[in-house]
Design a protein around this motif. Structure first.
Motif, PDB file in Angstrom:
ATOM      1  N   ARG A  23     -62.458  -5.096  30.086  1.00  0.00           N
ATOM      2  CA  ARG A  23     -62.397  -6.236  28.893  1.00  0.00           C
ATOM      3  C   ARG A  23     -62.102  -7.350  29.914  1.00  0.00           C
ATOM      4  NH1 ARG A  23     -58.987  -4.076  26.020  1.00  0.00           N
ATOM      5  NH2 ARG A  23     -60.462  -3.338  24.410  1.00  0.00           N
ATOM      6  N   LEU A  24     -63.143  -8.329  29.583  1.00  0.00           N
ATOM      7  CA  LEU A  24     -63.195  -9.536  30.233  1.00  0.00           C
ATOM      8  C   LEU A  24     -62.476 -10.648  29.227  1.00  0.00           C
ATOM      9  CD1 LEU A  24     -63.889 -11.590  32.634  1.00  0.00           C
ATOM     10  CD2 LEU A  24     -66.081 -11.594  31.554  1.00  0.00           C
ATOM     11  N   SER A  25     -61.645 -11.502  29.816  1.00  0.00           N
ATOM     12  CA  SER A  25     -60.947 -12.469  28.788  1.00  0.00           C
ATOM     13  C   SER A  25     -60.672 -13.692  29.600  1.00  0.00           C
ATOM     14  CB  SER A  25     -59.488 -11.790  28.186  1.00  0.00           C
ATOM     15  OG  SER A  25     -58.621 -11.418  29.205  1.00  0.00           O
ATOM     16  N   TRP A  26     -60.460 -14.898  28.742  1.00  0.00           N
ATOM     17  CA  TRP A  26     -60.068 -16.057  29.393  1.00  0.00           C
ATOM     18  C   TRP A  26     -59.444 -17.091  28.234  1.00  0.00           C
ATOM     19  CZ3 TRP A  26     -65.036 -14.548  28.061  1.00  0.00           C
ATOM     20  CH2 TRP A  26     -65.795 -15.216  27.303  1.00  0.00           C
ATOM     21  N   THR A  27     -58.786 -17.770  28.540  1.00  0.00           N
ATOM     22  CA  THR A  27     -57.874 -18.663  27.686  1.00  0.00           C
ATOM     23  C   THR A  27     -58.282 -20.120  27.979  1.00  0.00           C
ATOM     24  OG1 THR A  27     -56.281 -19.092  29.347  1.00  0.00           O
ATOM     25  CG2 THR A  27     -55.826 -17.161  27.894  1.00  0.00           C
ATOM     26  N   PHE A  28     -58.321 -20.973  26.847  1.00  0.00           N
ATOM     27  CA  PHE A  28     -58.397 -22.273  27.054  1.00  0.00           C
ATOM     28  C   PHE A  28     -57.768 -23.118  25.714  1.00  0.00           C
ATOM     29  CE2 PHE A  28     -60.974 -20.037  23.597  1.00  0.00           C
ATOM     30  CZ  PHE A  28     -61.052 -20.985  22.595  1.00  0.00           C
ATOM     31  N   GLU A  29     -57.405 -24.265  25.952  1.00  0.00           N
ATOM     32  CA  GLU A  29     -56.666 -25.049  24.943  1.00  0.00           C
ATOM     33  C   GLU A  29     -57.419 -25.745  24.013  1.00  0.00           C
ATOM     34  OE1 GLU A  29     -53.194 -25.418  25.136  1.00  0.00           O
ATOM     35  OE2 GLU A  29     -53.009 -24.084  27.109  1.00  0.00           O
ATOM     36  N   LYS A  30     -56.883 -25.806  22.560  1.00  0.00           N
ATOM     37  CA  LYS A  30     -57.668 -26.383  21.432  1.00  0.00           C
ATOM     38  C   LYS A  30     -56.648 -26.822  20.576  1.00  0.00           C
ATOM     39  CE  LYS A  30     -61.187 -25.825  18.097  1.00  0.00           C
ATOM     40  NZ  LYS A  30     -62.292 -25.011  17.428  1.00  0.00           N
ATOM     41  N   GLU A  31     -56.636 -28.266  20.206  1.00  0.00           N
ATOM     42  CA  GLU A  31     -55.552 -28.539  19.334  1.00  0.00           C
ATOM     43  C   GLU A  31     -54.332 -28.348  19.610  1.00  0.00           C
ATOM     44  OE1 GLU A  31     -56.797 -27.710  15.571  1.00  0.00           O
ATOM     45  OE2 GLU A  31     -58.688 -28.799  15.716  1.00  0.00           O
ATOM     46  N   GLY A  32     -53.796 -28.380  20.876  1.00  0.00           N
ATOM     47  CA  GLY A  32     -52.448 -28.148  21.360  1.00  0.00           C
ATOM     48  C   GLY A  32     -52.094 -26.538  21.157  1.00  0.00           C
ATOM     49  N   MET A  33     -52.957 -25.723  20.958  1.00  0.00           N
ATOM     50  CA  MET A  33     -52.913 -24.304  21.347  1.00  0.00           C
ATOM     51  C   MET A  33     -53.633 -23.537  22.120  1.00  0.00           C
ATOM     52  SD  MET A  33     -52.723 -23.295  16.975  1.00  0.00           S
ATOM     53  CE  MET A  33     -54.568 -23.856  16.900  1.00  0.00           C
ATOM     54  N   THR A  34     -53.041 -22.582  22.751  1.00  0.00           N
ATOM     55  CA  THR A  34     -53.707 -21.769  23.604  1.00  0.00           C
ATOM     56  C   THR A  34     -54.448 -20.273  23.165  1.00  0.00           C
ATOM     57  OG1 THR A  34     -51.978 -22.445  25.262  1.00  0.00           O
ATOM     58  CG2 THR A  34     -53.277 -20.541  25.900  1.00  0.00           C
ATOM     59  N   LEU A  35     -55.638 -20.495  23.066  1.00  0.00           N
ATOM     60  CA  LEU A  35     -56.610 -19.296  22.420  1.00  0.00           C
ATOM     61  C   LEU A  35     -56.894 -18.617  23.591  1.00  0.00           C
ATOM     62  CD1 LEU A  35     -58.184 -21.586  19.817  1.00  0.00           C
ATOM     63  CD2 LEU A  35     -56.223 -20.491  19.417  1.00  0.00           C
ATOM     64  N   GLN A  36     -57.256 -17.353  23.252  1.00  0.00           N
ATOM     65  CA  GLN A  36     -58.010 -16.361  24.129  1.00  0.00           C
ATOM     66  C   GLN A  36     -59.274 -15.749  23.412  1.00  0.00           C
ATOM     67  OE1 GLN A  36     -55.745 -12.972  24.856  1.00  0.00           O
ATOM     68  NE2 GLN A  36     -56.273 -12.565  26.979  1.00  0.00           N
ATOM     69  N   TRP A  37     -60.241 -15.660  24.335  1.00  0.00           N
ATOM     70  CA  TRP A  37     -61.740 -15.058  23.690  1.00  0.00           C
ATOM     71  C   TRP A  37     -61.639 -13.610  24.798  1.00  0.00           C
ATOM     72  CZ3 TRP A  37     -65.868 -18.887  23.280  1.00  0.00           C
ATOM     73  CH2 TRP A  37     -65.689 -19.812  22.153  1.00  0.00           C
ATOM     74  N   ARG A  38     -62.107 -12.524  24.224  1.00  0.00           N
ATOM     75  CA  ARG A  38     -62.214 -11.371  24.971  1.00  0.00           C
ATOM     76  C   ARG A  38     -63.505 -10.709  24.392  1.00  0.00           C
ATOM     77  NH1 ARG A  38     -56.974  -8.232  23.311  1.00  0.00           N
ATOM     78  NH2 ARG A  38     -57.698  -8.662  21.149  1.00  0.00           N
ATOM     79  N   TRP A  39     -63.979 -10.093  25.600  1.00  0.00           N
ATOM     80  CA  TRP A  39     -65.480  -9.422  25.156  1.00  0.00           C
ATOM     81  C   TRP A  39     -65.385  -8.019  25.969  1.00  0.00           C
ATOM     82  CZ3 TRP A  39     -69.431 -10.084  22.115  1.00  0.00           C
ATOM     83  CH2 TRP A  39     -69.544 -11.351  21.410  1.00  0.00           C
ATOM     84  N   LYS A  40     -65.722  -6.971  25.373  1.00  0.00           N
ATOM     85  CA  LYS A  40     -65.707  -5.586  26.267  1.00  0.00           C
ATOM     86  C   LYS A  40     -66.881  -5.494  26.966  1.00  0.00           C
ATOM     87  CE  LYS A  40     -65.010  -0.683  25.057  1.00  0.00           C
ATOM     88  NZ  LYS A  40     -64.919   0.147  24.020  1.00  0.00           N
ATOM     89  N   CYS A  41     -66.882  -4.846  27.996  1.00  0.00           N
ATOM     90  CA  CYS A  41     -67.915  -4.652  28.821  1.00  0.00           C
ATOM     91  C   CYS A  41     -67.954  -3.315  29.221  1.00  0.00           C
ATOM     92  CB  CYS A  41     -67.772  -5.487  30.188  1.00  0.00           C
ATOM     93  SG  CYS A  41     -67.513  -7.350  30.175  1.00  0.00           S
ATOM     94  N   LYS A  42     -69.097  -2.681  29.142  1.00  0.00           N
ATOM     95  CA  LYS A  42     -69.388  -1.322  29.448  1.00  0.00           C
ATOM     96  C   LYS A  42     -69.869  -1.068  30.659  1.00  0.00           C
ATOM     97  CE  LYS A  42     -71.029  -0.571  24.506  1.00  0.00           C
ATOM     98  NZ  LYS A  42     -72.040   0.009  23.690  1.00  0.00           N
ATOM     99  N   GLN A  43     -69.627   0.019  31.195  1.00  0.00           N
ATOM    100  CA  GLN A  43     -70.022   0.352  32.672  1.00  0.00           C
ATOM    101  C   GLN A  43     -71.303   0.594  32.680  1.00  0.00           C
ATOM    102  OE1 GLN A  43     -67.766   3.853  34.241  1.00  0.00           O
ATOM    103  NE2 GLN A  43     -68.146   3.218  36.252  1.00  0.00           N
ATOM    104  N   SER A  44     -71.928   0.105  33.808  1.00  0.00           N
ATOM    105  CA  SER A  44     -73.319   0.387  33.940  1.00  0.00           C
ATOM    106  C   SER A  44     -73.748   1.768  34.141  1.00  0.00           C
ATOM    107  CB  SER A  44     -73.785  -0.547  34.920  1.00  0.00           C
ATOM    108  OG  SER A  44     -75.045  -0.373  35.229  1.00  0.00           O
TER     109      SER A  44
END
Length: 320
Positions: free
Chosen positions: A158-179
């Protein structure tokens, strides 16, 4: 003579000349049906060709609009710098594909249009903005973002990263399958990196050549500008020297003319003064000479002269 049960003369001529009149109508109908069916099939073929052409144009446009990125991502493990992973992204206007490798294993994530649209609606974002933000964080590692590549079970990640938006810390996550073929996926990423390196090297070489050419042209232009400036200075000096010569000659001519005019004025005035002096001297001499004579003789002489010059008066007789 024709005998037996064979075709009669009339039937024979009918077979030779063509079908019977009743059969011609059927052939005409079949012909019309064939034309209609052929026309429908032809129109369907044209529509199919048009659809194929539109699809090719759309595919070509999508190929032109898609972009590729490759990110070397360092994910710390237990407060230490972990091993790097390479994240290759292929970005389309409404979706994206990810290929990830750590050198031994490989994973992939194909985000379809439906999934991207669903995620964008959850975050109240347009699809284009969602894809652009994901490309920004997966194309270049952002210093203020926290990246993670954690296990998701069954060999997936699971690949995830955080970013700031309107003073809040948000996180996006995407599931990566094994090749299914880690070697192939890793080789594709390495091929992309090699091609990108070659492209960048060729671009650098081309830029250096352009820079050298521009440098040579700049030196030529600088030398030419200096030469033109020197020629301009020499030309101005020559023109100034000639102008001074002409100006000095004009001044000398003006001085000569002024001297000539002054001489003419003096020449015109000097004879008049001499005449005046001559007249004065003659009058004085005559008066001085006459002063030696006897004044009585002068008086008598003058009276005689007056009497001589006096006109005689004649008596006028009045006629009656």
């Amino acid at each position: 003579m024709f005998t037996g049960s064979g075709p009669s003369r009339t039937n024979m001529f009918q077979n030779i000349s063509g079908p019977a009149p009743c059969n011609r109508v059927g052939l005409a109908r079949k012909k019309r049906v064939f034309v209609v069916v052929w026309g429908e099939r032809h129109s369907d073929t044209l529509i199919l060709h048009q659809c194929e052409e539109k699809w090719r144009l759309l595919k070509h446009k999508m190929e032109e609009t898609k972009k590729h990125t490759c990110l070397k991502l360092l994910i710390p493990v237990n407060s230490t710098e972990g091993e790097p992973i390479f994240v290759k992204g292929t970005w389309f206007p409404t979706r994206f594909d990810l290929a990830i490798t750590d050198g031994f294993n490989a994973w992939f994530c194909n985000a379809s249009e439906e999934e991207v649209n669903q995620r964008a609606s959850q975050w109240d974002q347009p699809v284009s903005e969602y894809v652009e933000l994901a490309e920004r964080y997966l194309g270049f590692q952002q210093p203020g973002s926290v990246y993670d590549f954690a296990d998701a079970g069954d060999g997936h990640k699971r690949l995830s990263w955080t970013f700031e938006k309107e003073g809040m810390t948000l996180q996006w996550r995407w599931k990566c399958k094994q090749s299914p073929n880690c070697k192939k996926t890793t080789a594709e990423i390495l091929d992309f990196l090699m091609d990108a390196n070659i492209t960048l090297s060729e671009e650098v070489i081309r830029k250096n050549e352009l820079y050298e050419n521009m440098k040579v042209e700049a030196e030529k232009c600088l030398a030419q500008s200096e030469r033109v400036a020197n020629e301009k200075a020499e030309f101005e000096a020559q023109i100034y020297t000639k102008f001074l010569g002409v100006l000095n000659s004009k001044k000398s001519k003006l001085r000569d003319l002024r001297d000539q005019l002054s001489k003419q004025d003096t020449a015109k005035r000097s004879p008049q003064v001499e005449e005046d002096t001559d007249k004065t001297e003659s009058f004085d001499e005559e008066s001085f000479d006459n002063s030696d004579e006897d004044p009585q003789q002068d008086v008598t002489a003058s009276s005689k002269d007056v009497s001589k010059n006096k006109p005689s008066r004649r008596k006028r007789t009045r006629l009656t």
